[in-house]
Structures are given as C-alpha cells and as structure tokens.
Design a protein around this motif. Structure first.
Motif, PDB file in Angstrom:
ATOM      1  N   TYR A 236       0.830  -1.210   0.000  1.00 26.63           N
ATOM      2  CA  TYR A 236       0.000   0.000   0.000  1.00 26.63           C
ATOM      3  C   TYR A 236       0.870   1.267   0.000  1.00 26.63           C
ATOM      4  O   TYR A 236       0.489   2.292  -0.584  1.00 26.63           O
ATOM      5  CB  TYR A 236      -0.932  -0.018   1.219  1.00 26.63           C
ATOM      6  CG  TYR A 236      -1.922   1.119   1.240  1.00 26.63           C
ATOM      7  CD1 TYR A 236      -2.906   1.226   0.258  1.00 26.63           C
ATOM      8  CD2 TYR A 236      -1.867   2.103   2.221  1.00 26.63           C
ATOM      9  CE1 TYR A 236      -3.809   2.283   0.266  1.00 26.63           C
ATOM     10  CE2 TYR A 236      -2.770   3.153   2.240  1.00 26.63           C
ATOM     11  CZ  TYR A 236      -3.734   3.240   1.258  1.00 26.63           C
ATOM     12  OH  TYR A 236      -4.625   4.292   1.271  1.00 26.63           O
ATOM     13  N   ALA A 237       2.058   1.172   0.622  1.00 27.13           N
ATOM     14  CA  ALA A 237       2.964   2.333   0.634  1.00 27.13           C
ATOM     15  C   ALA A 237       3.331   2.748  -0.787  1.00 27.13           C
ATOM     16  O   ALA A 237       3.551   3.934  -1.057  1.00 27.13           O
ATOM     17  CB  ALA A 237       4.218   2.007   1.436  1.00 27.13           C
ATOM     18  N   SER A 238       3.368   1.787  -1.698  1.00 27.17           N
ATOM     19  CA  SER A 238       3.710   2.163  -3.073  1.00 27.17           C
ATOM     20  C   SER A 238       2.511   2.841  -3.770  1.00 27.17           C
ATOM     21  O   SER A 238       2.674   3.502  -4.781  1.00 27.17           O
ATOM     22  CB  SER A 238       4.201   0.953  -3.871  1.00 27.17           C
ATOM     23  OG  SER A 238       3.182   0.004  -3.945  1.00 27.17           O
ATOM     24  N   VAL A 239       1.303   2.711  -3.198  1.00 29.10           N
ATOM     25  CA  VAL A 239       0.124   3.398  -3.757  1.00 29.10           C
ATOM     26  C   VAL A 239       0.084   4.845  -3.268  1.00 29.10           C
ATOM     27  O   VAL A 239      -0.181   5.767  -4.034  1.00 29.10           O
ATOM     28  CB  VAL A 239      -1.184   2.675  -3.347  1.00 29.10           C
ATOM     29  CG1 VAL A 239      -2.415   3.458  -3.806  1.00 29.10           C
ATOM     30  CG2 VAL A 239      -1.212   1.255  -3.890  1.00 29.10           C
ATOM     31  N   VAL A 240       0.341   5.045  -1.958  1.00 29.12           N
ATOM     32  CA  VAL A 240       0.170   6.385  -1.375  1.00 29.12           C
ATOM     33  C   VAL A 240       1.492   7.089  -1.077  1.00 29.12           C
ATOM     34  O   VAL A 240       1.490   8.265  -0.703  1.00 29.12           O
ATOM     35  CB  VAL A 240      -0.695   6.336  -0.081  1.00 29.12           C
ATOM     36  CG1 VAL A 240      -2.094   5.911  -0.405  1.00 29.12           C
ATOM     37  CG2 VAL A 240      -0.070   5.457   0.976  1.00 29.12           C
ATOM     38  N   GLY A 241       2.622   6.385  -1.211  1.00 29.84           N
ATOM     39  CA  GLY A 241       3.922   7.027  -0.990  1.00 29.84           C
ATOM     40  C   GLY A 241       4.284   7.214   0.467  1.00 29.84           C
ATOM     41  O   GLY A 241       5.115   8.066   0.797  1.00 29.84           O
ATOM     42  N   SER A 242       3.674   6.446   1.369  1.00 25.85           N
ATOM     43  CA  SER A 242       3.995   6.557   2.791  1.00 25.85           C
ATOM     44  C   SER A 242       3.628   5.252   3.484  1.00 25.85           C
ATOM     45  O   SER A 242       2.689   4.568   3.077  1.00 25.85           O
ATOM     46  CB  SER A 242       3.208   7.696   3.425  1.00 25.85           C
ATOM     47  OG  SER A 242       3.282   7.627   4.837  1.00 25.85           O
ATOM     48  N   HIS A 243       4.381   4.920   4.561  1.00 26.38           N
ATOM     49  CA  HIS A 243       4.055   3.731   5.353  1.00 26.38           C
ATOM     50  C   HIS A 243       3.124   4.048   6.520  1.00 26.38           C
ATOM     51  O   HIS A 243       2.811   3.174   7.311  1.00 26.38           O
ATOM     52  CB  HIS A 243       5.340   3.088   5.898  1.00 26.38           C
ATOM     53  CG  HIS A 243       6.069   2.289   4.873  1.00 26.38           C
ATOM     54  ND1 HIS A 243       6.997   2.842   4.018  1.00 26.38           N
ATOM     55  CD2 HIS A 243       5.987   0.978   4.544  1.00 26.38           C
ATOM     56  CE1 HIS A 243       7.475   1.903   3.215  1.00 26.38           C
ATOM     57  NE2 HIS A 243       6.872   0.758   3.507  1.00 26.38           N
ATOM     58  N   ARG A 244       2.734   5.310   6.657  1.00 21.53           N
ATOM     59  CA  ARG A 244       1.920   5.644   7.846  1.00 21.53           C
ATOM     60  C   ARG A 244       0.659   6.425   7.506  1.00 21.53           C
ATOM     61  O   ARG A 244      -0.045   6.876   8.390  1.00 21.53           O
ATOM     62  CB  ARG A 244       2.766   6.426   8.845  1.00 21.53           C
ATOM     63  CG  ARG A 244       3.378   7.682   8.236  1.00 21.53           C
ATOM     64  CD  ARG A 244       4.281   8.381   9.229  1.00 21.53           C
ATOM     65  NE  ARG A 244       3.884   9.770   9.348  1.00 21.53           N
ATOM     66  CZ  ARG A 244       4.591  10.694   9.986  1.00 21.53           C
ATOM     67  NH1 ARG A 244       5.707  10.376  10.585  1.00 21.53           N
ATOM     68  NH2 ARG A 244       4.156  11.934  10.058  1.00 21.53           N
ATOM     69  N   VAL A 245       0.392   6.583   6.200  1.00 20.65           N
ATOM     70  CA  VAL A 245      -0.752   7.396   5.767  1.00 20.65           C
ATOM     71  C   VAL A 245      -1.782   6.530   5.050  1.00 20.65           C
ATOM     72  O   VAL A 245      -1.432   5.691   4.216  1.00 20.65           O
ATOM     73  CB  VAL A 245      -0.282   8.544   4.844  1.00 20.65           C
ATOM     74  CG1 VAL A 245      -1.474   9.264   4.215  1.00 20.65           C
ATOM     75  CG2 VAL A 245       0.586   9.530   5.619  1.00 20.65           C
ATOM     76  N   LEU A 246      -3.044   6.742   5.403  1.00 20.88           N
ATOM     77  CA  LEU A 246      -4.175   6.114   4.705  1.00 20.88           C
ATOM     78  C   LEU A 246      -4.858   7.184   3.861  1.00 20.88           C
ATOM     79  O   LEU A 246      -5.132   8.285   4.365  1.00 20.88           O
ATOM     80  CB  LEU A 246      -5.160   5.566   5.741  1.00 20.88           C
ATOM     81  CG  LEU A 246      -6.499   5.050   5.207  1.00 20.88           C
ATOM     82  CD1 LEU A 246      -6.301   3.763   4.411  1.00 20.88           C
ATOM     83  CD2 LEU A 246      -7.483   4.808   6.359  1.00 20.88           C
ATOM     84  N   ARG A 247      -5.124   6.866   2.616  1.00 22.37           N
ATOM     85  CA  ARG A 247      -5.926   7.762   1.769  1.00 22.37           C
ATOM     86  C   ARG A 247      -7.191   7.010   1.398  1.00 22.37           C
ATOM     87  O   ARG A 247      -7.106   5.841   0.992  1.00 22.37           O
ATOM     88  CB  ARG A 247      -5.158   8.172   0.506  1.00 22.37           C
ATOM     89  CG  ARG A 247      -3.958   9.029   0.816  1.00 22.37           C
ATOM     90  CD  ARG A 247      -3.377   9.708  -0.411  1.00 22.37           C
ATOM     91  NE  ARG A 247      -2.226  10.509  -0.029  1.00 22.37           N
ATOM     92  CZ  ARG A 247      -2.293  11.740   0.472  1.00 22.37           C
ATOM     93  NH1 ARG A 247      -3.464  12.343   0.598  1.00 22.37           N
ATOM     94  NH2 ARG A 247      -1.209  12.382   0.843  1.00 22.37           N
ATOM     95  N   PHE A 248      -8.323   7.664   1.557  1.00 16.17           N
ATOM     96  CA  PHE A 248      -9.573   6.928   1.347  1.00 16.17           C
ATOM     97  C   PHE A 248     -10.694   7.856   0.893  1.00 16.17           C
ATOM     98  O   PHE A 248     -10.723   9.028   1.231  1.00 16.17           O
ATOM     99  CB  PHE A 248      -9.982   6.180   2.630  1.00 16.17           C
ATOM    100  CG  PHE A 248     -10.163   7.067   3.832  1.00 16.17           C
ATOM    101  CD1 PHE A 248      -9.075   7.641   4.470  1.00 16.17           C
ATOM    102  CD2 PHE A 248     -11.421   7.339   4.324  1.00 16.17           C
ATOM    103  CE1 PHE A 248      -9.233   8.479   5.568  1.00 16.17           C
ATOM    104  CE2 PHE A 248     -11.596   8.164   5.433  1.00 16.17           C
ATOM    105  CZ  PHE A 248     -10.492   8.721   6.048  1.00 16.17           C
TER     106      PHE A 248
END
Ligand SMILES: C[S@@+](CC[C@H](N)C(=O)[O-])C[C@H]1O[C@@H](n2cnc3c(N)ncnc32)[C@H](O)[C@@H]1O
Length: 258
Positions: A236-248
């Motif tokens: 998922y980090a490769s989708v949003v560019g972060s290991h600590r952020v959720l985008r929804f």
C-alpha cells in the motif's frame, strides 16, 4: 463476516471516532413523529462511540445501534438512557417500530449485498424518514482493502483464500445512487470526499490495519497475521507514498423514504 474485536477497535479507532464526530456534526435535524424527538437506528454501530455522539444531538431521542460482531456489541455495552445496542446484520435487520432516521458509518462497504442492506434500511424507516450513510467508495487509486485482497489472492497467501469472495465492496457514487433508487429511496445527495489520515508511524498504521483486517486474517494461522498485515502495508505504501498514511474515499449517501 468479519468478527471485529470491540476492545481492540476502541484502542485504535481515533480515525473512526474523528470521522464520527464530523458525521454527527453534519447531520441535519430530522423531525420525530407526533412532535417527539427523532428515533434513530445506527447500522454497523461498532463500539458504540459514534452512536452515543448521535444520541447526544439535541433533536435526537431514542437510538438503537446494532452490529453483527458480538465483541463489538459487548464493547458498546449497555446504553445510556435512550441508547441501546443489539446484535444484528443490516441485510436482515427488521425494525420493531419505524425509525425517523437511519445512519451508518463506515459499515456498508463491508456488506457485499448492498441492495439487501438498502432495502432493509428503507423498510426500517417511517414514510418521510431519512437515511444518511457514509462509507468507503470506489476511487481512482486502489484502496487499502483492494490491496489487502490483492495480497490475499497472491502467491504467498492465495491457498487460504481459494474460492473466497472479497469481503469488501467499493462502488461509485453513481452505482450507489442507482442501488438506492432501486430500493425505493429518493436520493438527495451522494457526495464523495477524498480524505487522508496520518497515523504518525508505520507501527500505528499496522496496529490499526490488524484490527480492521479480520475478514482476511481470520482465515490465516495466528502466527501469520503480522506478516500478512506488513505485506499489505508495504504494498500500500507504493500506492500512497507513505508507510503511515491512509488515503480513502468517503461517500455520504443521503436519501429519503417517500
Ligand atoms: C469500521 S467499523 C465502523 C463502526 C462504527 N460505525 C464507527 O464508525 O466507529 C465497521 C463495522 O461494520 C460492521 N459490519 C460488518 N458487516 C456488517 C453487516 N452485514 N451489518 C451491519 N454491520 C456490519 C462491523 O462489525 C464493524 O463493527
């Protein structure tokens, strides 16, 4: 059905409770029948925190929260005066007497049979009653749940998920409008917001995913839960560019029973 754990949910649900506060604040008052305060039902009430926020609104009277997870209902506990909780599934829920308002927050995207859910919620309303439901909708980028399902059906975990349908469903606003109309509801709004939440650390995001991923992890040996969650958050980090952020995406569906 995902067996959500109410104790663990309450520990990590800062995001859901913040969304609940915004959801409750944005509710437009609904009149109760015969001059009484509005009777409200909360479908997929989880730990009951958001249900209580809604119950505290000045125009709201009795509130019933229901959820299919016994541990969520247990955590929600006995209601304050006027607030009660019970076990129930939105696809089979039958009201003993009609409600003025049906709400649901971040539950309907865990219910593949959206048409059944909408039909039961419509039937739970009095004529003129309203439905306000908010949940994750389809967006341009893969959602966290999409990535979890992709990992679950991939080479490392696929043997545990053979023949198993995805536990989540993400539809567009247009699809939800059509489903609601098909259920006999008059849609007055289907607004989508693109939101983000920073958990502050990869560990906090993983802890949150661990609680929310039971639909997948309940099929895995307990010792594999951590690896599964880490593989999903890594992808998922490769989708949003972060290991600590959720985008929804959040779709707020507003409709009335004619
Ligand atoms: C992310 S939690 C949201 C809980 C609460 N509404 C909140 O905002 O804090 C999703 C909830 O949906 C519930 N759920 C899953 N399938 C359901 C169904 N078929 N009917 C009703 N609730 C369901 C789960 O048990 C879980 O409590």
């Amino acid at each position: 059905m995902a067996g959500w754990d109410g104790e663990r949910y309450a520990e990590v649900a800062t995001l859901q409770h913040e969304l609940g506060r915004r959801f409750a604040d944005a509710l437009t008052p609904v009149a109760g029948s015969g001059g009484r305060a509005a009777r409200v039902v909360d479908a997929g009430c989880g730990d009951g925190v958001v249900t209580r926020m809604i119950a505290a609104l000045p125009w709201v009277g009795d509130v019933l929260g229901f959820d299919p997870s016994p541990l969520m209902v247990e955590k929600a506990g006995a209601g304050n005066p006027g607030v009660s909780f019970e076990a129930g599934d939105v696809t089979t829920f039958v009201a003993t007497s009609p409600f003025d308002l049906a709400v649901s927050l971040n539950a309907l995207h865990w219910v593949p049979d959206s048409a059944a859910a909408l039909a039961q919620l419509r039937d739970a309303l009095r004529p003129g009653g309203r439905l306000v439901a908010q949940f994750v909708s389809e967006g341009a980028r893969p959602s966290l749940e999409d990535v979890a399902q992709q990992v679950a059906t991939g080479p490392a975990w696929g043997r545990y998920f053979s023949g198993v349908e995805a536990p989540h469903v993400h539809r567009t606003a247009e699809e939800w409008r059509a489903l609601a109309a098909g259920a006999g509801l008059a849609v007055s709004g289907a607004e989508v917001s693109d939101l983000a939440w920073d958990f502050g650390s990869a560990e906090a995001f993983e802890a949150w995913c661990t609680v929310g991923f039971t639909a997948w992890t309940e099929r895995l040996p307990a010792e594999a839960h951590g690896s599964f969650v880490r593989e999903v958050t890594g992808e998922y980090a490769s989708v949003v560019g972060s290991h600590r952020v959720l985008r929804f995406q959040q779709l707020r569906l507003e409709a009335g029973r004619g």
